[in-house]
Motif scaffolding. Structure first.
Motif, PDB file in Angstrom:
ATOM      1  N   GLU A 111      40.603  14.949   5.930  1.00  0.00           N
ATOM      2  CA  GLU A 111      40.045  15.007   4.576  1.00  0.00           C
ATOM      3  C   GLU A 111      39.805  16.441   4.135  1.00  0.00           C
ATOM      4  O   GLU A 111      40.089  16.805   2.980  1.00  0.00           O
ATOM      5  CB  GLU A 111      38.737  14.212   4.517  1.00  0.00           C
ATOM      6  CG  GLU A 111      38.888  12.711   4.652  1.00  0.00           C
ATOM      7  CD  GLU A 111      39.285  12.267   6.055  1.00  0.00           C
ATOM      8  OE1 GLU A 111      39.011  13.048   7.015  1.00  0.00           O
ATOM      9  OE2 GLU A 111      39.871  11.177   6.197  1.00  0.00           O
ATOM     10  N   LEU A 114      43.189  18.225   3.387  1.00  0.00           N
ATOM     11  CA  LEU A 114      43.737  17.839   2.083  1.00  0.00           C
ATOM     12  C   LEU A 114      42.938  18.471   0.943  1.00  0.00           C
ATOM     13  O   LEU A 114      43.500  18.857  -0.080  1.00  0.00           O
ATOM     14  CB  LEU A 114      43.741  16.310   1.944  1.00  0.00           C
ATOM     15  CG  LEU A 114      44.733  15.561   2.833  1.00  0.00           C
ATOM     16  CD1 LEU A 114      44.510  14.058   2.742  1.00  0.00           C
ATOM     17  CD2 LEU A 114      46.166  15.902   2.426  1.00  0.00           C
ATOM     18  N   GLU A 115      41.645  18.591   1.125  1.00  0.00           N
ATOM     19  CA  GLU A 115      40.790  19.221   0.109  1.00  0.00           C
ATOM     20  C   GLU A 115      41.153  20.691  -0.067  1.00  0.00           C
ATOM     21  O   GLU A 115      41.267  21.193  -1.187  1.00  0.00           O
ATOM     22  CB  GLU A 115      39.326  19.074   0.501  1.00  0.00           C
ATOM     23  CG  GLU A 115      38.357  19.682  -0.488  1.00  0.00           C
ATOM     24  CD  GLU A 115      36.909  19.588  -0.030  1.00  0.00           C
ATOM     25  OE1 GLU A 115      36.039  20.215  -0.668  1.00  0.00           O
ATOM     26  OE2 GLU A 115      36.651  18.900   0.974  1.00  0.00           O
ATOM     27  N   LYS A 118      44.405  21.444  -1.963  1.00  0.00           N
ATOM     28  CA  LYS A 118      44.375  21.312  -3.415  1.00  0.00           C
ATOM     29  C   LYS A 118      43.618  22.455  -4.090  1.00  0.00           C
ATOM     30  O   LYS A 118      43.582  22.544  -5.312  1.00  0.00           O
ATOM     31  CB  LYS A 118      43.737  19.978  -3.810  1.00  0.00           C
ATOM     32  CG  LYS A 118      44.489  18.755  -3.312  1.00  0.00           C
ATOM     33  CD  LYS A 118      45.994  18.844  -3.517  1.00  0.00           C
ATOM     34  CE  LYS A 118      46.396  18.977  -4.967  1.00  0.00           C
ATOM     35  NZ  LYS A 118      47.865  19.109  -5.125  1.00  0.00           N
ATOM     36  N   GLY A 175      49.063  12.396  -0.356  1.00  0.00           N
ATOM     37  CA  GLY A 175      48.313  13.233  -1.279  1.00  0.00           C
ATOM     38  C   GLY A 175      47.556  12.415  -2.293  1.00  0.00           C
ATOM     39  O   GLY A 175      47.676  11.185  -2.368  1.00  0.00           O
ATOM     40  N   ASN A 176      46.756  13.098  -3.093  1.00  0.00           N
ATOM     41  CA  ASN A 176      45.998  12.449  -4.159  1.00  0.00           C
ATOM     42  C   ASN A 176      46.907  12.233  -5.356  1.00  0.00           C
ATOM     43  O   ASN A 176      47.325  13.193  -5.990  1.00  0.00           O
ATOM     44  CB  ASN A 176      44.800  13.321  -4.561  1.00  0.00           C
ATOM     45  CG  ASN A 176      43.874  12.611  -5.529  1.00  0.00           C
ATOM     46  OD1 ASN A 176      44.295  11.766  -6.311  1.00  0.00           O
ATOM     47  ND2 ASN A 176      42.592  12.956  -5.478  1.00  0.00           N
ATOM     48  N   ASP A 178      46.378  11.336  -8.274  1.00  0.00           N
ATOM     49  CA  ASP A 178      45.824  11.744  -9.564  1.00  0.00           C
ATOM     50  C   ASP A 178      45.843  13.253  -9.765  1.00  0.00           C
ATOM     51  O   ASP A 178      45.681  13.741 -10.871  1.00  0.00           O
ATOM     52  CB  ASP A 178      44.384  11.234  -9.707  1.00  0.00           C
ATOM     53  CG  ASP A 178      44.309   9.718  -9.680  1.00  0.00           C
ATOM     54  OD1 ASP A 178      45.234   9.078 -10.226  1.00  0.00           O
ATOM     55  OD2 ASP A 178      43.342   9.180  -9.106  1.00  0.00           O
ATOM     56  N   GLN A 179      46.026  14.009  -8.668  1.00  0.00           N
ATOM     57  CA  GLN A 179      45.958  15.466  -8.750  1.00  0.00           C
ATOM     58  C   GLN A 179      47.269  16.148  -8.378  1.00  0.00           C
ATOM     59  O   GLN A 179      47.425  17.346  -8.577  1.00  0.00           O
ATOM     60  CB  GLN A 179      44.855  15.992  -7.828  1.00  0.00           C
ATOM     61  CG  GLN A 179      43.467  15.503  -8.188  1.00  0.00           C
ATOM     62  CD  GLN A 179      42.410  16.031  -7.233  1.00  0.00           C
ATOM     63  OE1 GLN A 179      42.688  16.833  -6.356  1.00  0.00           O
ATOM     64  NE2 GLN A 179      41.176  15.585  -7.410  1.00  0.00           N
ATOM     65  N   SER A 180      48.209  15.405  -7.833  1.00  0.00           N
ATOM     66  CA  SER A 180      49.435  16.010  -7.318  1.00  0.00           C
ATOM     67  C   SER A 180      50.578  15.917  -8.315  1.00  0.00           C
ATOM     68  O   SER A 180      50.884  14.838  -8.831  1.00  0.00           O
ATOM     69  CB  SER A 180      49.859  15.346  -6.010  1.00  0.00           C
ATOM     70  OG  SER A 180      51.082  15.871  -5.557  1.00  0.00           O
ATOM     71  N   LYS A 183      53.738  13.714  -6.849  1.00  0.00           N
ATOM     72  CA  LYS A 183      53.718  12.269  -6.686  1.00  0.00           C
ATOM     73  C   LYS A 183      54.873  11.593  -7.421  1.00  0.00           C
ATOM     74  O   LYS A 183      55.463  10.624  -6.931  1.00  0.00           O
ATOM     75  CB  LYS A 183      52.377  11.709  -7.180  1.00  0.00           C
ATOM     76  CG  LYS A 183      52.282  10.186  -7.121  1.00  0.00           C
ATOM     77  CD  LYS A 183      52.455   9.650  -5.719  1.00  0.00           C
ATOM     78  CE  LYS A 183      52.288   8.131  -5.681  1.00  0.00           C
ATOM     79  NZ  LYS A 183      52.536   7.585  -4.334  1.00  0.00           N
ATOM     80  N   THR A 238      52.584  15.626   1.944  1.00  0.00           N
ATOM     81  CA  THR A 238      52.127  15.881   0.576  1.00  0.00           C
ATOM     82  C   THR A 238      53.186  16.746  -0.106  1.00  0.00           C
ATOM     83  O   THR A 238      54.146  17.186   0.532  1.00  0.00           O
ATOM     84  CB  THR A 238      50.784  16.628   0.564  1.00  0.00           C
ATOM     85  OG1 THR A 238      50.991  17.960   1.075  1.00  0.00           O
ATOM     86  CG2 THR A 238      49.742  15.922   1.413  1.00  0.00           C
TER      87      THR A 238
END
Length: 264
Positions: A111, A114-115, A118, A175-176, A178-180, A183, A238
């Protein structure tokens, strides 16, 4: 041939051309006509054209290398060529490389890694990885005759992107969403699409001769090690790790071809 088949074929070719141009638009700063568009629905099918984008970027870099080598000495042509490819891609993959090493180097947990990845700020691990990567790339290409370096440059850009596509095919996205930005293109691929990408990625190696075999083997070893690392630390890939994969397999290709060429 029926009239329906005749009308269907052009539309299919136009659709594939659009996917190719969308891939170029996504991964470079090359301007595209407005009709190409950039919808997420269509971007999801562009992954098979990533090696073709690599051929384009490598060819532009090779052209800069050749032209500058006519008037400039030493490593300057390679430095300018590398700078131009970084500019034309907007440092897209270099940014992924730096973020990957910042995250995996500074994050003790999945976690946290990944944080960090970003975070737009560049850390120590990312800076070191980025500087060393560029230095190794420039040194490797500078050690080759220009005629060899031109072929290696194009082949390395193409095959390294085929390696990134292979990671995309073999692993899962973690990955996230909503932020990547990645994707929309990091969608599941069919085996036929992967084969298509690999064929494009291998095609430029004709100009490298048998030395390319060493590059392929070394790049695939690096791809395997990176895949295991990403799976162990993150559980998948990611967008940043795809960029890191492209950069590191490209360097592996350069170094292996150089070693093979020096040994003959």
């Amino acid at each position: 041939m029926s009239s329906d088949a005749q009308t269907a074929r052009p539309s299919g070719l136009i659709a594939e051309l659009r996917l190719l141009l969308m891939a170029v638009q996504y991964f470079t700063r090359v301007p595209m006509p407005a009709w190409v568009g950039h919808s997420a629905e269509h971007l999801s099918g562009t992954a098979r054209y990533f090696p073709a984008v690599g051929i384009l970027i490598g060819a532009i870099g090779a052209l800069v290398l050749w032209l500058t080598s006519l008037v400039l000495p030493g490593p300057l042509p390679v430095i300018l060529s590398t700078a131009f490819t970084v500019f034309i891609t907007g440092a897209f993959h270099e940014d992924g490389l730096a973020d990957t090493f910042d995250g995996l180097g500074g994050g003790a947990t999945r976690e946290r890694a990944l944080e960090i990845m970003k975070d737009s700020r560049l850390g120590t691990f990312g800076t070191a990885a980025l500087v060393l990567t560029l230095l190794i790339k420039i040194a490797a290409l500078s050690a080759m005759p220009v005629t060899i370096a031109i072929g290696v440059l194009i082949a390395g850009h193409a095959f390294s992107r085929a390696c990134a596509v292979t990671l995309l095919f073999a692993s899962n996205y973690v990955g996230n969403p909503d932020q990547s930005r990645a994707k929309v293109v990091a969608q599941p691929m069919r085996p036929g699409e992967l084969l298509f990408a690999i064929v494009i990625g291998v095609a430029p190696m004709y100009w490298c001769g048998l030395h390319a075999l060493a590059g392929v083997v070394c790049s695939l070893i690096v791809l395997y090690l990176l895949t295991r690392w990403f799976m162990q630390r993150l559980g998948g890939f990611t967008g940043d790790t795809l960029g890191a994969t492209q950069q590191l397999t490209e360097i592996a290709f350069h170094l292996a071809v150089l070693a093979s060429w020096n040994s003959t």
